[in-house]
Design an enzyme around this catalytic site. Structure first.
Site, PDB file in Angstrom:
ATOM      1  N   HIS A 169       0.819  -1.204   0.000  1.00  0.00           N
ATOM      2  CA  HIS A 169       0.000   0.000   0.000  1.00  0.00           C
ATOM      3  C   HIS A 169       0.862   1.268   0.000  1.00  0.00           C
ATOM      4  CE1 HIS A 169      -2.055   3.211   2.392  1.00  0.00           C
ATOM      5  NE2 HIS A 169      -2.917   3.059   1.412  1.00  0.00           N
TER       6      HIS A 169
ATOM      7  N   GLU B 119       2.179   1.794  -3.400  1.00  0.00           N
ATOM      8  CA  GLU B 119       1.157   2.368  -4.288  1.00  0.00           C
ATOM      9  C   GLU B 119       1.188   3.901  -4.191  1.00  0.00           C
ATOM     10  OE1 GLU B 119      -2.984   1.722  -3.006  1.00  0.00           O
ATOM     11  OE2 GLU B 119      -3.156   3.776  -3.738  1.00  0.00           O
ATOM     12  N   HIS B 120       1.349   4.428  -2.975  1.00  0.00           N
ATOM     13  CA  HIS B 120       1.476   5.889  -2.826  1.00  0.00           C
ATOM     14  C   HIS B 120       2.743   6.409  -3.514  1.00  0.00           C
ATOM     15  CE1 HIS B 120      -1.403   7.208   0.538  1.00  0.00           C
ATOM     16  NE2 HIS B 120      -1.778   5.991   0.204  1.00  0.00           N
TER      17      HIS B 120
ATOM     18  N   GLU C 105      -2.755   8.074   7.836  1.00  0.00           N
ATOM     19  CA  GLU C 105      -3.851   7.256   7.313  1.00  0.00           C
ATOM     20  C   GLU C 105      -4.162   6.113   8.286  1.00  0.00           C
ATOM     21  OE1 GLU C 105      -3.348   6.308   3.140  1.00  0.00           O
ATOM     22  OE2 GLU C 105      -5.038   4.905   3.153  1.00  0.00           O
TER      23      GLU C 105
END
Lengths: 411, 411
Positions: free
Chosen positions: B47, B50-51, B126
């Site tokens: 994840h 992905e950023h 997040e």
């Protein structure tokens, strides 16, 4: 694509943009009544009534309504705005008759006293939830401050006090005067046979009692104010701005929309690069509000409290600069591309065309294809942008900020 | 509609479902790697990566990436799941080359140390936001409890501790082993010329270094547990359940999907009528999770704390009853209508077909038209439902509840 329109003998308008290649159908009953049509003592009645429409008719219980929509797998919903209340469903084409029959029945609701009292609690919870969430009602507050005595000053949800005092009798009275066929348009996009649609509209809506179309005219003088509201429990600081823009019947609205896009689109705009890309703010956006007799430039900002004054100065500099200097050819081109790409992409399905169709017809009495709309944006020139900025400048908005700050120094 | 597929010499698969009548094109780069492919010490790296993909390449800064997507008005985004990481854009057909060029460049990101450290703070925020929101991480907790030592036990976001300790070097290593062309599929739906697409894929992706497709096999024994987590600041009580269901390569998944729809669709299901329509709960839903080697029945409930035990008993009775007695012909028919109507309505645009296309190809190595999918649902019989319930019963789930309650009595 082909456009059709007719008016039933009781005044109900029926319009359609038919696309034989579509795989679905979008159906909308659009009633031209909303918060602006309410007197202050019944503020919120339009939205409350929208809820009550799903609570049953002489023929159906609330459970029946739910069950029947579910049976044919429709996506359906309703919404209330300042100037309209609309009920819509996105369906497979073969379910057209069931949909028209069902909507036309529930749009003549029983409005029973006991359902009214039960639903009143749901509405009050919705008002409290709304007050719990950023910007904690400051948007309604800003609107009221800006519009002063004009009917657009009212809140769509109403207040705890108006909702608590509202009676079922008042709602039935409001319903009778505002949900008339003359104020209602049945709009359909996608795969539809217009003759069949008119037959169905006559079969299921011809017995709706005719009514008049009351005047919605109002005069107003908007305000330019600055207020700080304290919300100590909030972590972030929020800011809203409104100023006057070309209205929904003004052809300058395309230029105004482009201006808000250049200034405050959620990416690639002037405010995006200076506030978001730099990490100074969490959100900043501008958009155009369109009403019958006016329009509004709107701005929304959220950031940490310590950044508010700096961000506000930055915003003020940007607004003053665009009023003074206008925009560049390159910015104009980029904004047109953004707007037109998104319009094309979002118009691909019948559901993407339905609201544009019905709003053009009710607000402007015209049919405009997607191509017409794109063309209107494409034709906007630098000069027209400058003219709009002169007639409707951005730099003197009404401003409301809410959050932990007790006092805000305006530069 | 026509299907095309090929594999480039470096292993990159290119597939398309071409529809000459569409007005848009959906483009997806789908990488077969996600949380299940992480070792525990780098949990969350997929994840986070992905950023980082949006943070620039040798040719482009992060601002360039943002600006270029914006210039052609594309809707674009990315997501990470347990088994995949995918990057997609919905565009006007004329922007295909720019889109392929841009994605193919950013999918070979620089992964610079300083960008890594900056983005680490965003990821940590997040994770904290996620822990602040209902169900306060209890879904990850339930998954870990249920899957035990299986790779699917890991969290997509990772934990504060794993993210803090993660190094840029570890990410670059993960990237090199997992973002290989053999693990990547370029999928396109809507208006597209496949020959042109293959030419573009060769032009922009042929220099991607080939790699292997590591085995993702794992053995597991799932658990049946019940845990109560205290979250005193919460107003509502939340409950999650998981149990084993047919996997993504098992043809019984259609029957399993119908079962969750009959039991826990958000309207018109057994749990809807007994928990939502009666006002006993705020939300209850069931859905099917599909993975490479297994599937999961999932249930989510939110209600006031004082209603939890009663609602849980009700749920248990319903799950035991369906395991024992199956479903009726009428329920089966209704669920098929719901599922099929929604599939047809949501498949109308290219963007509505892209994920189904790419998942069928990567998970099951097959092309399935919308019609094939509908037919698979239509063919499910009462007997097949009963067989699936016997092989994969609902009534022994792993359960986690979180909220103000400190102790929950299970009937």
């Amino acid at each position: 694509m082909q456009f059709f329109e007719t008016t039933l003998s009781n005044g109900l308008r029926v319009i359609a943009e038919s696309n034989p290649l579509a795989h679905s159908t979008a159906v909308c009953f659009y009633v031209e009544t909303g918060a602006r049509d309410e007197t202050p003592e019944v503020s919120g009645v339009s939205h409350f009534l929208e809820h009550m429409v799903f609570k049953g008719t002489p023929k159906r219980t609330a459970d029946d309504v739910n069950r029947e929509f579910d049976e044919f797998g429709a996506y359906y919903n309703a919404a209330t705005s300042d100037e309209s209340t609309y009920y819509y469903a996105f369906i497979l084409p073969e379910h057209l008759e069931r949909t028209i029959e069902l909507w036309s029945d529930i749009l003549r609701p029983s409005l029973r006293d006991e359902d009214f009292e039960t639903e009143k609690q749901v509405i009050l919870e919705e008002i409290r939830m709304y007050a719990d969430q950023p910007p904690f009602g400051a948007d309604d507050y800003c609107k009221a401050l800006f519009f002063r005595d004009h009917p657009l000053a009212g809140s769509v949800l109403g207040t705890e006090s108006t909702i608590k005092q509202l009676t079922a009798e008042q709602m039935r009275d409001y319903f009778q005067h505002h949900y008339t066929p003359a104020r209602t348009t049945l709009a359909v996009t996608g795969k539809v046979d217009f003759d069949e649609l008119v037959t169905l509209a006559n079969r299921y809506c011809a017995d709706w009692t005719p009514g008049t179309l009351p005047s919605r005219e109002a005069t107003f003088q908007t305000a330019t104010k600055f207020e700080t509201l304290a919300q100590p429990s909030s972590h972030q600081q929020y800011l809203l701005q409104m100023s006057l823009a070309p209205g929904g019947q003004d052809s300058r609205r395309y230029a105004a929309d482009i201006i808000t896009n250049i200034m405050g689109n959620d990416s690639g705009s002037r405010l995006f690069w200076d506030l978001i890309d730099t990490g100074s703010a969490e959100t900043v956006q501008m958009w155009l509000g369109e009403f019958l007799d006016c329009g509004t430039y709107n701005l929304y900002l959220s950031c940490s409290p310590e950044m508010l004054e700096e961000n506000l100065s930055m915003i003020q500099r940007h607004l003053a600069q665009v009023d003074r200097e206008g925009v560049s050819e390159e910015e104009l081109e980029l904004a047109k591309n953004r707007i037109c790409s998104r319009m094309v992409l979002s118009s691909e399905r019948p559901r993407g065309r339905i609201f544009s169709l019905v709003e053009n017809w009710t607000l402007r009495s015209e049919y405009r294809t997607l191509r017409d709309e794109l063309e209107s944006y494409r034709q906007v020139s630098i000069t027209e942008i400058a003219d709009v900025l002169q007639a409707f400048p951005l730099s003197h908005p009404t401003t409301v900020t809410i959050g932990p700050l007790e006092k805000v120094e305006v530069a």
